[in-house]
Structure formats: C-alpha cells, structure tokens
Design a protein around this motif. Sequence first.
Motif, PDB file in Angstrom:
ATOM      1  N   GLY A  50      39.825  30.725  41.925  1.00 22.50           N
ATOM      2  CA  GLY A  50      39.450  32.137  41.923  1.00 22.50           C
ATOM      3  C   GLY A  50      39.422  32.720  43.325  1.00 22.50           C
ATOM      4  O   GLY A  50      39.871  33.859  43.542  1.00 22.50           O
ATOM      5  N   TYR A  51      38.917  31.945  44.285  1.00 13.23           N
ATOM      6  CA  TYR A  51      38.902  32.420  45.671  1.00 13.23           C
ATOM      7  C   TYR A  51      40.322  32.542  46.222  1.00 13.23           C
ATOM      8  O   TYR A  51      40.644  33.492  46.943  1.00 13.23           O
ATOM      9  N   GLY A  52      41.173  31.580  45.862  1.00  9.92           N
ATOM     10  CA  GLY A  52      42.568  31.658  46.306  1.00  9.92           C
ATOM     11  C   GLY A  52      43.287  32.873  45.730  1.00  9.92           C
ATOM     12  O   GLY A  52      44.074  33.533  46.431  1.00  9.92           O
TER      13      GLY A  52
ATOM     14  N   ARG B  79      45.682  38.106  46.807  1.00 10.34           N
ATOM     15  CA  ARG B  79      45.906  39.097  45.750  1.00 10.34           C
ATOM     16  C   ARG B  79      46.985  40.101  46.114  1.00 10.34           C
ATOM     17  O   ARG B  79      47.569  40.733  45.234  1.00 10.34           O
ATOM     18  N   ALA B  80      47.274  40.268  47.405  1.00  8.99           N
ATOM     19  CA  ALA B  80      48.302  41.221  47.813  1.00  8.99           C
ATOM     20  C   ALA B  80      49.707  40.706  47.532  1.00  8.99           C
ATOM     21  O   ALA B  80      50.655  41.486  47.457  1.00  8.99           O
ATOM     22  N   ARG B  81      49.850  39.417  47.356  1.00 12.68           N
ATOM     23  CA  ARG B  81      51.168  38.848  47.064  1.00 12.68           C
ATOM     24  C   ARG B  81      51.477  38.976  45.574  1.00 12.68           C
ATOM     25  O   ARG B  81      50.601  39.239  44.759  1.00 12.68           O
TER      26      ARG B  81
ATOM     27  N   TRP C  15      53.477  34.909  38.210  1.00 10.31           N
ATOM     28  CA  TRP C  15      53.736  33.614  37.565  1.00 10.31           C
ATOM     29  C   TRP C  15      52.481  32.755  37.531  1.00 10.31           C
ATOM     30  O   TRP C  15      52.248  32.023  36.568  1.00 10.31           O
ATOM     31  N   LEU C  16      51.642  32.878  38.592  1.00 10.21           N
ATOM     32  CA  LEU C  16      50.409  32.100  38.622  1.00 10.21           C
ATOM     33  C   LEU C  16      49.403  32.631  37.600  1.00 10.21           C
ATOM     34  O   LEU C  16      48.691  31.850  36.950  1.00 10.21           O
TER      35      LEU C  16
ATOM     36  N   ILE D 266      36.403  34.356  36.010  1.00 10.87           N
ATOM     37  CA  ILE D 266      35.050  34.878  36.245  1.00 10.87           C
ATOM     38  C   ILE D 266      34.783  35.012  37.738  1.00 10.87           C
ATOM     39  O   ILE D 266      34.272  36.038  38.214  1.00 10.87           O
ATOM     40  N   VAL D 267      35.129  33.976  38.504  1.00  6.68           N
ATOM     41  CA  VAL D 267      34.902  34.016  39.944  1.00  6.68           C
ATOM     42  C   VAL D 267      35.792  35.070  40.588  1.00  6.68           C
ATOM     43  O   VAL D 267      35.345  35.824  41.477  1.00  6.68           O
ATOM     44  N   TYR D 268      37.030  35.161  40.158  1.00  7.55           N
ATOM     45  CA  TYR D 268      37.948  36.159  40.724  1.00  7.55           C
ATOM     46  C   TYR D 268      37.443  37.580  40.473  1.00  7.55           C
ATOM     47  O   TYR D 268      37.495  38.432  41.372  1.00  7.55           O
TER      48      TYR D 268
END
Length: 269
Positions: free
Chosen positions: A85-87, A92-94, A98-99, A154-156
């Motif tokens: 979630g942190y990653g 998030r700008a990229r 697909w992920l 949830i974390v994101y």
Amino acid sequence: MRTSRFRRGLALFWWLIVAFLYLPLAVIVFYSFNAANSAAYFAGFSLRWYQRLAHNDQLLGALSNSLILGIASSLIALIVGTLIGYGLYRHRARRLGWLIVLIYLPIVMPDIVFGISEMTFFVTLERHFGVLGPSLLTMIIAHVTFQLPFVALIVYSRFVGLDPTLFEAAKDLYASPWQRARHFLLPTLKPSLIAAFFLSFTLSVDDFVISFFTAGPENATLPIYIWGAIRRGVSPEINAIATLMIATVMLAAILSLLFNRRDRPGRDS
C-alpha cells in the motif's frame, strides 16, 4: 401526513430487513439449547451440547488450527500488505494499471478457482522438489495471498487521504526514516492497520473453500470441521458451535463500539 406514513413505511421496512437477517441466527441459538438429540424438534432447554464441545478433541483441534491460521496469516498479510500500500502511494504518479489489476484479481476471482490453483501449485512443488506438501504452512501461504489485496487497498486509501505536505514537514524537521515511521506513519495508520488486521482475520476464520483445497489431513479448521459434521445432519452440537461464534462476533463488535466512544473527541465536554 404523507411524511409520517413514509417514515412508518421506512421503519416497517427496516424491521423486516432486521428480521430477515437475524431470525435465522436466533433459530440457531434457540436450538443450541435443545435437549433432544436431533434439531428436528425441541425437547426442552439443556446445556449438554456445550458440555460436549468442551470435551470434543477434534473440535478443539480445529479451533486451534483456525486461530493459528488466522493470526499468522493476518500478521504476515498486514506487514506485506502495508508495504504494498505504501509503495502504491509513493509511485501513484506512474502508470500502474497492470499492478492494480493484479491486486484486484484475488478479490474478484471465485474462491473455488483460487483454491484449485493454489492446490495445483503446491502439489506440483511437492512432486518435483519435495517441499510445501499440504499442511498448515500451505494454508497460511494461501490465506496470505487473498488477504494481501484487502490490506494493501485499506492502507493505500489511508495514505491517499493524508496531506502530502505532512511527509515534507517530517523531512524538514530532520526526522530519520525510522523516526518518520515510528512517530508519524504508524500512529497515523493505526486505525487502518487495526481494521486491516481484523478484516484479514475474519476472512481467514470464515474461509472454507481455499482452506479445504490446501489443508493437510491433520489440519482441519473450524469451517472444515463443521462441514464434515453437517454431512451427517444438523445436530444441536453444530448449533452450539455457531452460537459461540455469534457470541464472539457480538462481543468483538460491542468492545469496538465502546473503544470508539472512549476515543471520540469531545467526550468530556
């Protein structure tokens, strides 16, 4: 006049929904105190089935497996899912479409398809490399795989709701990465982490299909035990197990409500 009729109609609709949801549970609780050997009729109140549960070694073993499976898989999913979630937030700008699809896939995939694929994977590894045969370990791995998306999302969502300048402020105050994680990230994410853990634990304890396909012969969980027992007919003992589970969930909900009221701002005003 029309407003009062509309409100009475809504109230009636609400109570009908409540009855539809909870009357089956009330029937289960009622028949768990049945003195008869069958749930087909009621022969008076008795606690005999709860006493039998306390001396049922198979049931206690299944309960132990469920708790170990739920706690272990939830902790692993919480750690790895938080990092995912942190990653997702940091990048998030990229273009990570697909992920996102890979994260959502275990959520929307039918459990039976997911369970069969996990079983095939573990059987193949055992056949060619002699590792990861059906056991509690394979169940933990399988549960982590479908818990991860829920924790990550949830974390994101919590990270997205934060002010991005808070991260820059922590850096401007010369906080090290460990200090930022300890004094800023963890306290901020605490509600989300608790929610993610309990959601993962609930999904694990409730799961039957994936557990059934990845369990070993000595690793039956509580849902698997109930399924095996119910094949011989619904007995008051099964109702007693369900009643204890209902009571546990209600107790957890009440405690959660009490903690939320205690931590609510302005409670002393």
